[in-house]
Design an enzyme around this catalytic site. Structure first.
Site, mmCIF file in Angstrom:
data_model
loop_
_atom_site.group_PDB
_atom_site.id
_atom_site.type_symbol
_atom_site.label_atom_id
_atom_site.label_comp_id
_atom_site.label_asym_id
_atom_site.label_seq_id
_atom_site.Cartn_x
_atom_site.Cartn_y
_atom_site.Cartn_z
ATOM 1 N N ALA A 65 1.075 -1.014 0.281
ATOM 2 C CA ALA A 65 -0.030 -0.014 0.197
ATOM 3 C C ALA A 65 0.798 1.444 -0.217
ATOM 4 O O ALA A 65 2.461 1.469 0.844
ATOM 5 C CB ALA A 65 -0.466 -0.049 1.286
ATOM 6 N N GLY A 112 0.571 -5.368 0.552
ATOM 7 C CA GLY A 112 0.080 -5.377 0.115
ATOM 8 C C GLY A 112 0.223 -5.882 -1.408
ATOM 9 O O GLY A 112 -0.645 -6.473 -2.094
ATOM 10 N N GLU A 115 -0.093 -9.423 -0.943
ATOM 11 C CA GLU A 115 -1.407 -10.006 -0.839
ATOM 12 C C GLU A 115 -2.205 -10.119 -2.080
ATOM 13 O O GLU A 115 -3.309 -11.091 -2.152
ATOM 14 C CB GLU A 115 -1.654 -9.227 0.306
ATOM 15 N N GLU A 135 4.547 -5.355 7.243
ATOM 16 C CA GLU A 135 3.839 -4.102 7.851
ATOM 17 C C GLU A 135 4.093 -4.055 9.220
ATOM 18 O O GLU A 135 3.868 -2.814 10.313
ATOM 19 C CB GLU A 135 2.306 -4.194 7.716
HETATM 20 N N1 CO8 Z 1 4.337 2.646 -0.299
HETATM 21 C C1 CO8 Z 1 5.439 4.642 -1.135
HETATM 22 N N2 CO8 Z 1 5.763 4.870 -1.483
HETATM 23 C C2 CO8 Z 1 6.632 3.597 -1.611
HETATM 24 C C3 CO8 Z 1 6.673 2.547 -0.907
HETATM 25 C C4 CO8 Z 1 5.459 2.212 -0.258
HETATM 26 N N3 CO8 Z 1 4.675 1.272 -0.225
HETATM 27 N N4 CO8 Z 1 7.955 1.411 -0.964
HETATM 28 C C5 CO8 Z 1 8.392 2.277 -2.043
HETATM 29 N N5 CO8 Z 1 8.257 3.821 -2.189
HETATM 30 C C6 CO8 Z 1 8.849 4.494 -2.694
HETATM 31 C C7 CO8 Z 1 10.168 5.667 -1.507
HETATM 32 O O1 CO8 Z 1 9.548 5.990 -0.748
HETATM 33 C C8 CO8 Z 1 11.017 5.780 -3.088
HETATM 34 O O2 CO8 Z 1 10.587 7.003 -3.384
HETATM 35 P P1 CO8 Z 1 11.977 7.983 -3.359
HETATM 36 O O3 CO8 Z 1 12.415 7.573 -4.374
HETATM 37 O O4 CO8 Z 1 10.931 9.816 -4.106
HETATM 38 O O5 CO8 Z 1 12.128 8.125 -2.222
HETATM 39 C C9 CO8 Z 1 10.939 4.249 -4.151
HETATM 40 O O6 CO8 Z 1 9.386 3.565 -3.659
HETATM 41 C C10 CO8 Z 1 11.888 3.823 -4.119
HETATM 42 O O7 CO8 Z 1 12.215 2.831 -2.559
HETATM 43 P P2 CO8 Z 1 13.800 2.589 -1.799
HETATM 44 O O8 CO8 Z 1 14.060 4.005 -2.291
HETATM 45 O O9 CO8 Z 1 13.012 2.591 -0.795
HETATM 46 O O10 CO8 Z 1 14.285 1.859 -2.855
HETATM 47 P P3 CO8 Z 1 14.708 0.488 -2.628
HETATM 48 O O11 CO8 Z 1 14.877 0.032 -3.919
HETATM 49 O O12 CO8 Z 1 16.218 0.576 -1.758
HETATM 50 O O13 CO8 Z 1 13.596 -0.929 -1.638
HETATM 51 C C11 CO8 Z 1 12.359 -1.490 -0.577
HETATM 52 C C12 CO8 Z 1 12.958 -1.414 -1.897
HETATM 53 C C13 CO8 Z 1 12.101 -2.147 -0.090
HETATM 54 C C14 CO8 Z 1 10.776 -2.274 -0.938
HETATM 55 C C15 CO8 Z 1 11.565 -0.486 0.069
HETATM 56 O O14 CO8 Z 1 11.014 0.900 -1.032
HETATM 57 C C16 CO8 Z 1 10.542 -1.016 1.001
HETATM 58 O O15 CO8 Z 1 10.954 -1.614 1.798
HETATM 59 N N6 CO8 Z 1 9.923 -0.491 1.206
HETATM 60 C C17 CO8 Z 1 7.794 -0.455 2.333
HETATM 61 C C18 CO8 Z 1 7.257 -1.932 2.078
HETATM 62 C C19 CO8 Z 1 6.331 -1.508 3.019
HETATM 63 O O16 CO8 Z 1 6.887 -1.338 3.898
HETATM 64 N N7 CO8 Z 1 5.175 -2.178 2.308
HETATM 65 C C20 CO8 Z 1 4.325 -2.059 3.535
HETATM 66 C C21 CO8 Z 1 2.917 -1.151 3.250
HETATM 67 S S1 CO8 Z 1 1.719 -1.209 4.540
HETATM 68 C C22 CO8 Z 1 0.836 -2.022 3.089
HETATM 69 O O17 CO8 Z 1 1.183 -3.093 2.124
HETATM 70 C C23 CO8 Z 1 -0.426 -3.006 4.060
HETATM 71 C C24 CO8 Z 1 -1.400 -3.533 3.500
HETATM 72 C C25 CO8 Z 1 -2.589 -3.599 3.522
HETATM 73 C C26 CO8 Z 1 -4.196 -3.603 2.811
HETATM 74 C C27 CO8 Z 1 -3.577 -2.841 1.136
HETATM 75 C C28 CO8 Z 1 -4.334 -2.692 0.137
HETATM 76 C C29 CO8 Z 1 -4.213 -2.227 -0.924
#
Ligand code: CO8
Length: 261
Positions: A65, A112, A115, A135
């Site tokens: 998400a 997500g 999921e 999460e």
């Molecule tokens: N949301 C928003 N932006 C994101 C997300 C995200 N989940 N993941 C990555 N981005 C963005 C980063 O902010 C970054 O943006 P910017 O360049 O503007 O700073 C860009 O994408 C690249 O990300 P990274 O620099 O972090 O890239 P890396 O290659 O270093 O890392 C990862 C990749 C490991 C995927 C890392 O980005 C990460 O850990 N992301 C978050 C993953 C996470 O925590 N996901 C769970 C989110 S909560 C959730 O999914 C709840 C589900 C509930 C149901 C939802 C239904 C829709």
């Protein structure tokens, strides 16, 4: 139909939906999920489409998400729209889609994103795929099936570990655990996913529907109810011309020509 966050194409009887928000690692913002719902509904209602491939980019399927969008949300608001079953109905469209959906996953499928892949009918993984429910690391928990489908797919022990630690699981481990049907080299993911979906789309659509619903019964319900459902579904295939055509073709040593595709 035009899309901001997807690329939608068709290859024969297969509809292909590609998540395309690379600057945010395909984070599932509300706009993207709403568009996905529209694309799925359109393919699901199209008699010329017999299977759907849902895929992302080379490095990321979807990173979950959109955290930025969620930052200032409050509980009452989420509950009012029953997020992620938001008012626009995108996620619900995936849950109700009756056309088989193959998730073709390369790179990260997190939160997500994991999921979403699990809400599809099967997952084909590139060797680069990484699955996880991180999460917990951002102070929340899975909310679209992560604690439910993951347990059913890979068992309590591994699901509990992944959800409580946020650890990612690679493609080989995911295949061993039963989350994905097959692992293919990353460069072959698209071709293999299309081949898989094309095979499904070449079969009799009403029979495919019954098989899909029967397998889902096993995933969702008790054994005796599932066995009864399966028997009735099997019996009802004898109402289809395609059943007679399939068996006749076998007896006559030729390829079947199914009418209901
Ligand atoms: N949301 C928003 N932006 C994101 C997300 C995200 N989940 N993941 C990555 N981005 C963005 C980063 O902010 C970054 O943006 P910017 O360049 O503007 O700073 C860009 O994408 C690249 O990300 P990274 O620099 O972090 O890239 P890396 O290659 O270093 O890392 C990862 C990749 C490991 C995927 C890392 O980005 C990460 O850990 N992301 C978050 C993953 C996470 O925590 N996901 C769970 C989110 S909560 C959730 O999914 C709840 C589900 C509930 C149901 C939802 C239904 C829709």
């Amino acid at each position: 139909m035009s899309y901001d966050y997807l690329r939608v194409t068709r290859e024969g009887r297969v509809g292909v939906i590609r998540l395309d928000r690379p600057q945010a690692h395909n984070a599932l913002c509300n706009g993207l999920v709403a568009e996905l719902g529209r694309a799925l509904d359109a393919f699901d209602g199209d008699a010329e489409i017999g299977a759907i491939v849902l895929t992302g980019g080379d490095k990321v399927f979807a990173a979950g998400a959109d955290i930025g969008e969620m930052l200032d949300r409050d509980m009452a608001g989420l509950q009012a729209e029953d997020f992620p079953f938001a008012a626009d109905g995108g996620w619900a469209a995936l849950e109700r889609c009756r056309t088989p959906v193959v998730a073709a996953v390369a790179g990260y499928a997190l939160g997500g994103g994991c999921e979403m892949a699990m809400a599809c009918d099967l997952i084909l993984a590139a060797d680069s795929a990484k699955f996880g429910q991180p999460e917990v690391k951002i102070g929340t928990m899975p909310g679209a099936g992560g604690t439910q489908r993951l347990v059913r797919a890979i068992g309590k022990a591994k699901a509990m570990e992944l959800c409580l630690t946020g650890r990612m699981m690679g493609a080989e481990e995911a295949e061993r655990a039963g989350l994905v049907c097959r692992v293919v080299p990353a460069g072959e993911l698209e071709t293999e996913a299309l081949a898989l979906a094309t095979t499904i789309a070449g079969h009799s659509a009403p029979v495919v529907r019954l098989i899909r619903e029967s397998v889902n019964q096993a995933f969702e319900g008790p054994l005796q109810a599932g066995l009864t459902f399966e028997r009735r579904a099997f019996q009802s295939t004898f109402a289809f011309e395609d059943r007679r055509e399939g068996m006749s073709a076998f007896a006559e040593k030729r390829k079947p020509s199914f009418r209901h595709k």
